[in-house]
Design a protein around this motif. Structure first.
Motif, mmCIF file in Angstrom:
data_model
loop_
_atom_site.group_PDB
_atom_site.id
_atom_site.type_symbol
_atom_site.label_atom_id
_atom_site.label_comp_id
_atom_site.label_asym_id
_atom_site.label_seq_id
_atom_site.Cartn_x
_atom_site.Cartn_y
_atom_site.Cartn_z
ATOM 1 N N HIS A 119 0.848 -1.187 0.000
ATOM 2 C CA HIS A 119 0.000 0.000 0.000
ATOM 3 C C HIS A 119 0.888 1.242 0.000
ATOM 4 N N HIS A 130 1.174 3.859 2.197
ATOM 5 C CA HIS A 130 1.547 4.609 3.401
ATOM 6 C C HIS A 130 3.053 4.859 3.421
ATOM 7 N N HIS A 134 6.000 2.560 4.033
ATOM 8 C CA HIS A 134 6.165 1.466 3.066
ATOM 9 C C HIS A 134 6.699 1.931 1.718
ATOM 10 N N HIS A 186 -6.902 -2.859 5.834
ATOM 11 C CA HIS A 186 -6.176 -1.709 6.370
ATOM 12 C C HIS A 186 -6.995 -0.456 6.057
ATOM 13 N N ASP A 217 0.355 -4.234 6.281
ATOM 14 C CA ASP A 217 -0.405 -3.711 7.421
ATOM 15 C C ASP A 217 -1.838 -4.212 7.335
HETATM 16 ZN ZN LIG Z 1 -0.237 1.346 6.622
#
Ligand SMILES: [Zn+2]
Length: 258
Positions: free
Chosen positions: A57, A59, A62, A142, A163
């Motif tokens: 993802h 975020h 990451h 998530h 996550d």
């Molecule tokens: Zn995350």
């Protein structure tokens, strides 16, 4: 198959800390799953060999190393860095990171060999190839659309959640794998922060214990990842007291072989 969680944090003495601020798992020295510490923590061989980055993802913890990794290699890339991601993650990167405000839009730039980045869109529930690996993306739960992965080479299969909070699709996929050599699952927060964990869609130690009741592969070792650094000591001690023998905390920098 060899897997290494890149270290992301140093302690007061300048040494690698066990705390994990960023997520970036390098498989067989050539494919990165997430890119949090990709630019700052790869060794020279990995920097030369990694041309595929697969994202759970968008975020920051990451993806933080992705712009810098491409930047480092900009002049020398003879092939683009392939970013494998779901459509919403690709759009998020182009809108919010590679937008000329936060960082250059590398998809509009070329070096003397050609493009420096190429987006490879995947769909959840489908299998796709990345170098010598076969990867299947499965939806996890998530705050934003996020994929877990089931990753196979000729000899082993492992699964990484990214996550997540409580989930079902991912367990259905994982439980259908005939022989799973390792499960890597997040546990971001201590049990007392269950409300914050619910709002932000993460697991606590207590929720992890509940999730593992859905995991039907008793023989598979479980490695905990993505513990928020601020809560690391508490989370580790709570996981210890779960009394589940096959769980260990994944160590940054160490090579795990499957
Ligand atoms: Zn995350």
């Amino acid at each position: 198959m060899k897997l290494r969680l890149l270290p992301s944090t140093i302690d007061g003495a300048g040494l690698v800390s066990e705390r994990q601020h960023f997520a970036c798992f390098v498989i067989d020295g050539c494919v990165a799953f997430d890119a949090g510490s990709l630019a700052s923590s790869v060794n020279e061989e990995e920097r030369d060999n990694i041309r595929d980055v697969v994202l759970t993802h968008a975020h920051l913890d990451h993806i933080a190393g992705l712009p810098l990794f491409i930047d480092d290699l900009f002049q020398t890339l003879t092939e683009p860095v392939r970013v494998h991601a779901e459509r919403s993650v690709i759009d998020g990167l182009e809108d919010h990171i590679f937008n000329w405000t936060i960082y250059p839009r590398f998809s509009e730039l070329k070096n003397r060999f050609g493009s420096v980045v190429e987006y490879c869109e995947f769909a959840q529930g489908k299998e796709f190839g990345v170098r010598h690996l076969s990867v299947r993306a499965a939806a996890v739960n998530h705050k934003v659309p996020t994929s877990g992965f089931i990753i196979s080479d000729a000899s082993a299969t492992i699964a990484i959640t990214g996550d997540t909070a409580e989930m079902d699709d991912f367990w259905n996929e994982v439980n259908s794998v005939e022989k799973l050599s390792g499960l890597f699952i997040e546990c971001a927060m201590p049990s007392e922060l269950h409300e914050l964990a619910s709002v932000s869609h993460h697991l606590t130690a207590e929720k992890l214990a509940h999730e593992l009741t859905k995991f039907k592969r008793d023989e598979t070792p479980v490695y905990v990842i993505n513990i928020k650094p601020a809560y690391r000591e508490t989370v580790v001690s709570q996981i210890d007291s779960l009394g589940v023998g096959r769980i260990e905390i994944l160590e940054a920098g160490k090579i795990y072989e499957f």
